[in-house]
Design a protein around this motif. Structure first.
Motif, mmCIF file in Angstrom:
data_model
loop_
_atom_site.group_PDB
_atom_site.id
_atom_site.type_symbol
_atom_site.label_atom_id
_atom_site.label_comp_id
_atom_site.label_asym_id
_atom_site.label_seq_id
_atom_site.Cartn_x
_atom_site.Cartn_y
_atom_site.Cartn_z
ATOM 1 N N ILE A 168 0.867 -1.182 0.000
ATOM 2 C CA ILE A 168 0.000 0.000 0.000
ATOM 3 C C ILE A 168 0.901 1.229 0.000
ATOM 4 O O ILE A 168 1.861 1.306 0.767
ATOM 5 N N ALA A 197 -4.131 5.637 8.085
ATOM 6 C CA ALA A 197 -3.512 4.647 7.199
ATOM 7 C C ALA A 197 -2.559 3.745 7.985
ATOM 8 O O ALA A 197 -2.545 2.518 7.799
ATOM 9 N N VAL A 244 -3.215 -0.505 8.668
ATOM 10 C CA VAL A 244 -2.312 -1.640 8.387
ATOM 11 C C VAL A 244 -1.895 -2.321 9.685
ATOM 12 O O VAL A 244 -1.618 -3.529 9.693
ATOM 13 N N LEU A 286 2.950 -0.761 4.266
ATOM 14 C CA LEU A 286 2.566 0.595 3.905
ATOM 15 C C LEU A 286 3.819 1.449 3.751
ATOM 16 O O LEU A 286 4.656 1.503 4.655
ATOM 17 N N VAL A 316 5.319 -0.480 8.306
ATOM 18 C CA VAL A 316 5.182 0.902 7.843
ATOM 19 C C VAL A 316 6.577 1.486 7.627
ATOM 20 O O VAL A 316 7.431 1.398 8.507
#
Length: 455
Positions: free
Chosen positions: A216, A234, A238, A249, A277
């Motif tokens: 993503i 966001a 995740v 992400l 992330v």
């Protein structure tokens, strides 16, 4: 007095033929000159940091230059100066801003308009619009056009100034308060440059996204206003999915919220024992990031660029807004823009559910990607926007606005009132406290922060 003295100096130093300035039989009107020779345009983005509005301004300016018009870009030097040079445009650096509207820039713009015999000034957002209005439009009668891509109709723009708005809804709102003409041009996308054939494999390798990872991507300024709510949600989405899904992400971008977001991301990564992330920073060419993504989350021009690459998209906004872009939501986004306001519910469960739906349905992702590419190509292409904007330039030159001193005074009063408020010590303390509370909440803990947290 100093700006007035500078202005007088510029006039004395100008290489203009004074008789041609004062005698319309020699100089001709802006409209007449535009009809018989290329237009001379001054384009003034509100700043030159990396952002969708600024890139749109430069791309459209380059399109006007390619059509044979003389274009100068004016603005405060920033990261996009190199992009201006890449597009082959002349750049004039603006003086440092101290106030809005800025007296130093008002004098500078007037001088530029004289020396370059500018036919039309195109300013982006209200501070640039006011600088140009008081400099060249009100005093020197140089036609002015303003583009507003923010999500509100700002009251600081004089009512006589013709506007370009970024959405149909905002265009309708602007027509209620503006006497000048109002047009709508959605943020344009260079669909030739942003296309589904871009190779994103190197981006995936650079961020250790394995073949089975669901990648993503979000490309965004890491700012507090407009952006922070979507960015935090966001990350949290995740986080909710990482225990059962192989998701990653990548938040591409930079800004004042970066440190807080990195702190939140580190906690997520520690919780799952892997890099869920990643925040790699800003990228002047994010096309490989879009091409590498299995899904893009974002808003505005970034969302449109994702669609241009054929990537499925979830549009984010503020207050927990998120919706999958597709045939069922297309009309809504065409009307309101690729942004929205939600119900403000805590947590990122809605976004996580939408992501999971797309993870489990590869065929739908392919269909959504193809649909998005078709919509952007037909509705948002850069060439279409260039053609529309050049026609708007001609209309502005043919229809001089009916200026009123009351409009000028009203806009000055509102702008100065805002400026005083921004420099008021108590207001500064409240704003700093609010920003600190938002960043503290973004670093860890619940989101969104509550009023008791200082918001």
């Amino acid at each position: 007095m100093l700006p007035a003295l500078r202005f007088a100096t510029y006039l004395l130093q100008s290489k203009w033929d004074v008789a041609a300035i004062t005698d319309p039989r020699k100089a001709g009107s802006h409209s007449e000159r535009a009809q018989r020779e290329p237009m001379r345009l001054l384009v003034y983005p509100h700043d030159l940091s990396i952002g969708g509005s600024q890139i749109n301004a430069i791309d459209l300016a380059a399109g006007a230059a390619a059509a044979g018009h003389e274009v100068v870009v004016y603005g405060v030097p920033g990261p996009l100066v190199d992009y201006i040079a890449e597009r082959g445009l002349r750049f004039i650096p603006a003086r440092t801003l101290h106030y809005r509207p800025a007296p130093s820039r008002i004098a500078q713009i007037a001088a530029i308009a004289f020396r370059n015999r500018i036919d039309l000034i195109h300013a982006y957002e209200w501070p640039s619009c006011l600088d140009a209005y008081y400099a060249a439009s009100l005093l020197l009668n140089v036609p002015l056009l303003c583009t507003v891509l923010s999500m509100d109709v700002m009251p600081y723009v004089p009512a006589s100034v013709p506007l370009i708005m970024g959405t149909a809804d905002l265009g309708a709102q602007a027509r209620k308060v503006q006497r000048g003409d109002v047009w709508v041009i959605e943020p344009p996308i260079d669909v030739e440059r942003d296309n589904p054939n871009i190779d994103g494999s190197a981006f995936r390798r650079a961020h250790n996204a394995l073949k089975d990872d669901f990648l993503i991507v979000s490309v965004s300024r890491l700012a507090l206003d407009l952006k922070l709510d979507a960015l935090v949600r966001a990350i949290d989405a995740v986080d909710l999915l990482a225990g059962s899904q192989q998701v990653k992400l990548v938040l591409v971008g930079d800004g004042p919220a970066r440190e807080a977001l990195e702190t939140r991301a580190k906690a997520v990564n520690l919780r799952h024992g892997r890099d869920v992330v990643v925040l790699p920073g800003a990228d002047m060419d994010p096309r490989p990031a879009y091409a590498a993504a299995d899904l893009v989350v974002g808003m505005g021009s970034s969302a449109l660029r994702a669609l241009a690459t054929g990537c499925p998209l979830i549009v984010q906004g503020e207050q927990a807004f998120s919706e999958i872009f597709g045939p069922g939501t297309c009309d809504m986004f065409l009307k309101q823009g690729f942004y929205g306001l939600g119900d403000g519910l805590p947590g990122a469960y809605r976004l996580a559910e939408q992501i999971e739906i797309l993870i489990r349905d590869p065929a739908r992702r392919i269909e959504l990607g193809a649909f998005g590419r078709q919509v952007v190509t037909e509705r948002f292409s850069l060439q279409r926007a260039i053609n529309l904007q050049l026609e708007i330039y001609r209309q502005v030159l043919e229809t001089p606005p009916g200026r009123r001193m009351t409009d000028a005074l009203r806009s000055a009063r509102l702008a100065l009132k805002l400026e005083f408020a921004n420099h008021d010590p108590a207001q500064k303390r409240r704003r700093k406290s609010r920003e600190s509370a938002m960043l503290a909440a973004a670093r860890s803990g619940r989101w969104p922060p509550e009023a008791s947290d200082g918001i």
